[in-house]
Motif scaffolding. Structure first.
Motif, mmCIF file in Angstrom:
data_model
loop_
_atom_site.group_PDB
_atom_site.id
_atom_site.type_symbol
_atom_site.label_atom_id
_atom_site.label_comp_id
_atom_site.label_asym_id
_atom_site.label_seq_id
_atom_site.Cartn_x
_atom_site.Cartn_y
_atom_site.Cartn_z
ATOM 1 N N ARG A 32 -0.413 -2.920 7.544
ATOM 2 C CA ARG A 32 -1.018 -1.911 8.419
ATOM 3 C C ARG A 32 -0.063 -0.769 8.743
ATOM 4 N N ARG A 33 0.830 -0.466 7.815
ATOM 5 C CA ARG A 33 1.674 0.717 7.942
ATOM 6 C C ARG A 33 1.045 1.912 7.246
ATOM 7 N N LEU A 34 0.054 1.651 6.386
ATOM 8 C CA LEU A 34 -0.712 2.690 5.708
ATOM 9 C C LEU A 34 -2.198 2.444 5.953
ATOM 10 N N ASP A 35 -2.962 3.530 5.980
ATOM 11 C CA ASP A 35 -4.419 3.420 6.091
ATOM 12 C C ASP A 35 -5.070 3.460 4.717
ATOM 13 N N VAL A 36 -4.587 4.345 3.855
ATOM 14 C CA VAL A 36 -5.075 4.439 2.481
ATOM 15 C C VAL A 36 -3.883 4.681 1.570
ATOM 16 N N GLY A 37 -4.064 4.365 0.297
ATOM 17 C CA GLY A 37 -3.013 4.608 -0.676
ATOM 18 C C GLY A 37 -3.581 5.221 -1.931
ATOM 19 N N VAL A 38 -2.835 6.132 -2.537
ATOM 20 C CA VAL A 38 -3.190 6.689 -3.841
ATOM 21 C C VAL A 38 -2.207 6.058 -4.823
ATOM 22 N N LEU A 39 -2.690 5.094 -5.586
ATOM 23 C CA LEU A 39 -1.816 4.241 -6.387
ATOM 24 C C LEU A 39 -2.396 4.012 -7.780
ATOM 25 N N ARG A 40 -1.654 3.233 -8.555
ATOM 26 C CA ARG A 40 -2.080 2.948 -9.926
ATOM 27 C C ARG A 40 -2.384 1.458 -10.072
ATOM 28 N N PRO A 41 -3.658 1.108 -10.327
ATOM 29 C CA PRO A 41 -4.010 -0.293 -10.571
ATOM 30 C C PRO A 41 -3.288 -0.805 -11.829
#
Length: 305
Positions: free
Chosen positions: A140-149
Motif C-alpha cells: 500500500r505504498r502505491l495506488d497504481v503501477g505502470v509496469l511490465r507483465p
C-alpha cells in the motif's frame, strides 16, 4: 455553541431583519429570535441592537461575524472536499512507473489526470521495475503501477496499455549509426548494457530470449538500475542497450535509437490491488476505459513477455 446558531446569526446579520432571516432559514421567527438570545447569553455580549424599525449589528457583533463567516466557509469547503474525495475527484494518487514508461506514458497519464481529475495530485515514483511495483502495491505504498507483465504475485489486477517493440540504443558514432533497421544477429559481438540481474527485468528477459533465438547469448558488459543510466553509458560509448520504444520520446545527445528486426516486443500494463475500493483508483480506471487508453484483449499483439 451549536453550528446552527452560527448560521442563524449570519443570516440575521446579512439581512438585518429577523423576519427575512427566518424566511431564508425556513423557520418561524420566534424560535430564531430565541436562538439568537441564547447565543448572546452564551457569549455574554450583545450581537444586535433591536428597535421596532430595524436591527443593527453591534461592534462586537461585527467582530464575531467575520469569524463566523470564516467558520461557515471552512465547514462548507470541508463538506465539499470530502464529497469530492469520496467520488474520486480529489486526493493524492501514488503512481509507480518502470523506467522507460517515464518517457512516454507518464506525460500522457499526467495530461489525462490534469484534464479529467483536476483536483487530484500525482505522487510519482519512477525507475521501478515490476517486482518493486508489486511490493509497493501490496504494501500500500502505491495506488497504481505502470509496469511490465508477467505479474508474479497474487492480489494484483492489471490491464494492458501497450505492446512495445524493442529498439537498440547505440552511440552516435557506432558502426550501426547509419542503419535504418538492425537485425538481432548484428548485435552478436556487441557489449550490452543491461539492468542488474537481481532486478528481474522483463525487458532484459525479452532481450535474452531474442538473442538466443538468433543463436547467441548477449554479453553483459555493464549493469544499471535505471534506464537513464543505461542511456548515459551508451552515450559514453561503452556499449549498446536494447530498450522499449518509449525511450524514443526523450532523445539523448550522443545516442541513436534503431528499430530491431526479430526482437520480441514487451507489454506495458497498469496494475492495481484487486481488493482496492479507493474511489480515486476506480475513478482513474473508469477514465482510462472511457478514453480508450486500455487495449482490448482481442487487439493484443502478444500474450505476455
Amino acid at each position: 455553541m451549536e453550528l446552527r446558531h452560527l448560521r442563524y446569526f449570519a443570516a440575521v446579520a446579512d439581512t438585518r431583519h429577523f423576519g427575512r432571516a427566518a424566511q431564508l432559514l425556513h423557520m418561524a421567527q420566534p424560535p430564531l429570535s430565541q436562538a439568537i438570545r441564547q447565543l448572546e447569553a452564551e457569549l455574554g455580549v450583545e450581537l444586535f441592537t433591536r428597535t421596532t424599525r430595524q436591527v443593527a449589528v453591534t461592534a462586537a457583533g461585527e467582530v464575531f461575524l467575520a469569524d463566523v463567516q470564516r467558520i461557515l466557509h471552512a465547514v462548507s469547503e470541508a463538506a465539499a472536499r470530502v464529497t469530492r474525495f469520496a467520488s474520486g475527484a480529489e486526493g493524492v494518487l501514488r503512481v509507480g512507473l518502470t523506467g522507460s514508461a517515464s518517457y512516454r506514458q507518464l506525460p500522457a497519464l499526467a495530461r489525462l489526470v490534469k484534464r479529467e481529475m483536476p483536483g487530484v495530485m500525482l505522487e510519482v515514483h519512477t525507475e521501478m521495475l515490476t517486482p518493486a511495483q508489486e511490493s509497493g502495491l501490496l504494501e500500500r505504498r502505491l495506488d497504481v503501477g505502470v509496469l511490465r507483465p508477467p505479474i508474479r504475485r497474487e492480489g494484483i489486477a492489471h490491464r494492458t496499455l501497450a505492446d512495445e517493440p524493442l529498439v537498440v540504443a547505440v552511440p552516435d558514432e557506432h558502426w550501426l549509426s547509419e542503419a535504418d533497421v538492425v537485425r538481432v544477429e548484428q548485435l552478436r559481438h556487441e557489449s550490452f548494457i543491461m539492468y542488474a540481474a537481481t532486478l528481474s527485468s522483463v525487458v532484459d528477459d525479452a532481450v535474452i530470449r531474442s538473442c538466443l533465438a538468433a543463436g547467441f547469448h548477449p554479453r553483459r558488459a555493464y549493469e544499471v538500475t535505471e534506464t537513464s543510466a543505461a542511456l548515459a553509458l551508451v552515450a559514453a560509448g561503452l556499449g549498446v542497450a536494447v530498450l522499449p520504444d518509449s525511450v524514443r520520446s526523450a532523445p539523448r545527445e550522443g545516442v541513436l535509437c534503431k528499430r530491431i528486426e526479430g526482437a520480441l516486443p514487451v507489454r506495458l500494463a497498469m496494475a492495481w490491488r484487486e481488493d482496492d475500493e479507493s474511489p480515486l483508483v476506480r475513478n482513474l480506471l473508469n477514465i482510462l476505459e472511457r478514453n480508450r487508453v486500455f487495449i482490448a484483449p482481442e487487439n493484443l499483439e502478444i500474450e505476455g513477455s
